[in-house]
Write a protein that holds these residues in place. Structure first.
Motif, PDB file in Angstrom:
ATOM      1  N   SER A   5       0.826  -1.203   0.000  1.00 23.62           N
ATOM      2  CA  SER A   5       0.000   0.000   0.000  1.00 23.62           C
ATOM      3  C   SER A   5       0.867   1.262   0.000  1.00 23.62           C
ATOM      4  O   SER A   5       0.355   2.368  -0.140  1.00 23.62           O
ATOM      5  CB  SER A   5      -0.945   0.003   1.201  1.00 23.62           C
ATOM      6  OG  SER A   5      -0.233  -0.233   2.391  1.00 23.62           O
ATOM      7  N   TYR A   6       2.181   1.079   0.156  1.00 25.88           N
ATOM      8  CA  TYR A   6       3.124   2.201   0.069  1.00 25.88           C
ATOM      9  C   TYR A   6       4.510   1.644  -0.216  1.00 25.88           C
ATOM     10  O   TYR A   6       4.893   0.610   0.335  1.00 25.88           O
ATOM     11  CB  TYR A   6       3.176   2.996   1.384  1.00 25.88           C
ATOM     12  CG  TYR A   6       4.259   4.048   1.382  1.00 25.88           C
ATOM     13  CD1 TYR A   6       4.023   5.309   0.852  1.00 25.88           C
ATOM     14  CD2 TYR A   6       5.526   3.757   1.858  1.00 25.88           C
ATOM     15  CE1 TYR A   6       5.034   6.261   0.815  1.00 25.88           C
ATOM     16  CE2 TYR A   6       6.532   4.699   1.826  1.00 25.88           C
ATOM     17  CZ  TYR A   6       6.283   5.956   1.296  1.00 25.88           C
ATOM     18  OH  TYR A   6       7.281   6.884   1.255  1.00 25.88           O
ATOM     19  N   TRP A  25       7.849  11.028  10.172  1.00 22.84           N
ATOM     20  CA  TRP A  25       7.873  10.450   8.836  1.00 22.84           C
ATOM     21  C   TRP A  25       7.287   9.042   8.832  1.00 22.84           C
ATOM     22  O   TRP A  25       6.705   8.620   7.829  1.00 22.84           O
ATOM     23  CB  TRP A  25       9.289  10.494   8.273  1.00 22.84           C
ATOM     24  CG  TRP A  25       9.736  11.912   8.160  1.00 22.84           C
ATOM     25  CD1 TRP A  25      10.642  12.557   8.951  1.00 22.84           C
ATOM     26  CD2 TRP A  25       9.240  12.892   7.250  1.00 22.84           C
ATOM     27  NE1 TRP A  25      10.758  13.868   8.584  1.00 22.84           N
ATOM     28  CE2 TRP A  25       9.899  14.097   7.532  1.00 22.84           C
ATOM     29  CE3 TRP A  25       8.309  12.873   6.216  1.00 22.84           C
ATOM     30  CZ2 TRP A  25       9.653  15.267   6.822  1.00 22.84           C
ATOM     31  CZ3 TRP A  25       8.061  14.033   5.505  1.00 22.84           C
ATOM     32  CH2 TRP A  25       8.730  15.207   5.815  1.00 22.84           C
ATOM     33  N   GLY A  28       3.710   9.810   8.586  1.00 19.52           N
ATOM     34  CA  GLY A  28       3.389  10.297   7.248  1.00 19.52           C
ATOM     35  C   GLY A  28       3.315   9.181   6.225  1.00 19.52           C
ATOM     36  O   GLY A  28       2.429   9.153   5.357  1.00 19.52           O
ATOM     37  N   LYS A  29       4.235   8.233   6.303  1.00 18.46           N
ATOM     38  CA  LYS A  29       4.230   7.108   5.365  1.00 18.46           C
ATOM     39  C   LYS A  29       3.028   6.194   5.628  1.00 18.46           C
ATOM     40  O   LYS A  29       2.397   5.680   4.696  1.00 18.46           O
ATOM     41  CB  LYS A  29       5.554   6.354   5.429  1.00 18.46           C
ATOM     42  CG  LYS A  29       6.715   7.189   4.846  1.00 18.46           C
ATOM     43  CD  LYS A  29       8.054   6.512   5.005  1.00 18.46           C
ATOM     44  CE  LYS A  29       9.224   7.406   4.638  1.00 18.46           C
ATOM     45  NZ  LYS A  29       9.238   7.959   3.302  1.00 18.46           N
ATOM     46  N   ASP A  31       0.211   7.286   6.732  1.00 18.36           N
ATOM     47  CA  ASP A  31      -0.918   8.048   6.201  1.00 18.36           C
ATOM     48  C   ASP A  31      -1.056   7.832   4.696  1.00 18.36           C
ATOM     49  O   ASP A  31      -2.167   7.654   4.188  1.00 18.36           O
ATOM     50  CB  ASP A  31      -0.753   9.535   6.515  1.00 18.36           C
ATOM     51  CG  ASP A  31      -1.931  10.346   6.026  1.00 18.36           C
ATOM     52  OD1 ASP A  31      -3.055  10.124   6.509  1.00 18.36           O
ATOM     53  OD2 ASP A  31      -1.733  11.208   5.137  1.00 18.36           O
ATOM     54  N   GLU A  32       0.064   7.825   3.979  1.00 17.75           N
ATOM     55  CA  GLU A  32       0.001   7.573   2.540  1.00 17.75           C
ATOM     56  C   GLU A  32      -0.536   6.169   2.260  1.00 17.75           C
ATOM     57  O   GLU A  32      -1.302   5.968   1.311  1.00 17.75           O
ATOM     58  CB  GLU A  32       1.366   7.776   1.899  1.00 17.75           C
ATOM     59  CG  GLU A  32       1.772   9.246   1.873  1.00 17.75           C
ATOM     60  CD  GLU A  32       3.027   9.488   1.081  1.00 17.75           C
ATOM     61  OE1 GLU A  32       3.095   9.031  -0.084  1.00 17.75           O
ATOM     62  OE2 GLU A  32       3.943  10.130   1.618  1.00 17.75           O
ATOM     63  N   ASN A  34      -2.682   4.644   4.093  1.00 19.21           N
ATOM     64  CA  ASN A  34      -4.130   4.705   4.339  1.00 19.21           C
ATOM     65  C   ASN A  34      -4.887   4.934   3.046  1.00 19.21           C
ATOM     66  O   ASN A  34      -5.873   4.247   2.755  1.00 19.21           O
ATOM     67  CB  ASN A  34      -4.493   5.875   5.266  1.00 19.21           C
ATOM     68  CG  ASN A  34      -4.067   5.702   6.687  1.00 19.21           C
ATOM     69  OD1 ASN A  34      -3.687   4.621   7.118  1.00 19.21           O
ATOM     70  ND2 ASN A  34      -4.108   6.783   7.438  1.00 19.21           N
ATOM     71  N   TRP A  35      -4.439   5.932   2.285  1.00 15.66           N
ATOM     72  CA  TRP A  35      -5.194   6.342   1.104  1.00 15.66           C
ATOM     73  C   TRP A  35      -5.153   5.287   0.007  1.00 15.66           C
ATOM     74  O   TRP A  35      -6.117   5.138  -0.747  1.00 15.66           O
ATOM     75  CB  TRP A  35      -4.714   7.715   0.631  1.00 15.66           C
ATOM     76  CG  TRP A  35      -5.010   8.718   1.701  1.00 15.66           C
ATOM     77  CD1 TRP A  35      -4.119   9.303   2.550  1.00 15.66           C
ATOM     78  CD2 TRP A  35      -6.306   9.162   2.098  1.00 15.66           C
ATOM     79  NE1 TRP A  35      -4.796  10.101   3.447  1.00 15.66           N
ATOM     80  CE2 TRP A  35      -6.130  10.041   3.199  1.00 15.66           C
ATOM     81  CE3 TRP A  35      -7.600   8.918   1.645  1.00 15.66           C
ATOM     82  CZ2 TRP A  35      -7.199  10.670   3.832  1.00 15.66           C
ATOM     83  CZ3 TRP A  35      -8.667   9.548   2.287  1.00 15.66           C
ATOM     84  CH2 TRP A  35      -8.459  10.409   3.363  1.00 15.66           C
ATOM     85  N   ASN A  36      -4.072   4.542  -0.080  1.00 15.92           N
ATOM     86  CA  ASN A  36      -4.023   3.438  -1.045  1.00 15.92           C
ATOM     87  C   ASN A  36      -4.962   2.311  -0.626  1.00 15.92           C
ATOM     88  O   ASN A  36      -5.651   1.722  -1.458  1.00 15.92           O
ATOM     89  CB  ASN A  36      -2.591   2.932  -1.205  1.00 15.92           C
ATOM     90  CG  ASN A  36      -1.757   3.889  -2.016  1.00 15.92           C
ATOM     91  OD1 ASN A  36      -1.998   4.057  -3.204  1.00 15.92           O
ATOM     92  ND2 ASN A  36      -0.790   4.525  -1.392  1.00 15.92           N
TER      93      ASN A  36
END
Length: 142
Positions: A5-6, A25, A28-29, A31-32, A34-36
């Motif tokens: 997912s990232y 960070w 933050g990673k 969180d990215e 999450n959206w995937n």
């Protein structure tokens, strides 16, 4: 676990005075990722814009297992643990993509919301159907 997912890299400017990636960070990673994961469930940016819906994190638990250093490759795999009427719970596992070592985990509970009313809202049937295909049983405790 699903497909990644990232995927990314740790940059030198993401490292702190100790020389490893700073906790901001990691978050933050995650969180990215999450959206995937959300996109796989039909919670795409276009769906969220057109429906007036949104997602809000209400609980996040991060466990740091091993440090990541500048230049390390990062991969996160995510699995859906639970889908309720208006909330979702999922787990991210972050690994050093070169060594496959587990570096951190993050369990998140999120709420599906109506952005105009600023209140929780039920997931649509299409999201529930997609989520059912992604639900993974929690691993048994050793």
């Amino acid at each position: 676990m699903e497909e990644a997912s990232y995927r990314g890299t740790v940059y030198p400017w993401q490292c702190d005075h100790v020389g490893h990636m700073n906790i901001m960070w990691y978050v933050g990673k995650f969180d990215e990722a999450n959206w995937n994961l959300f996109a796989r469930l039909g919670l795409t940016p276009s769906y969220l814009r057109q429906s007036g819906r949104g997602m809000a994190a209400v609980q996040q638990n991060v466990a740091y297992k091993r440090e990541l250093l500048a230049g390390d490759f990062v991969e996160i795999r995510s699995r859906l643990l639970e889908l309720r009427e208006k909330s979702i719970r999922f787990l991210h596992e972050m690994r050093n993509a070169e060594t496959c070592e587990l570096t951190a985990t993050c369990e998140i509970t999120g709420v599906h919301m109506d952005r105009k009313l600023r209140k929780s809202a039920p997931f649509e049937d299409a999201v529930r159907t997609a989520a059912a295909r992604h639900l993974a049983p929690e691993p048994a405790m050793a």
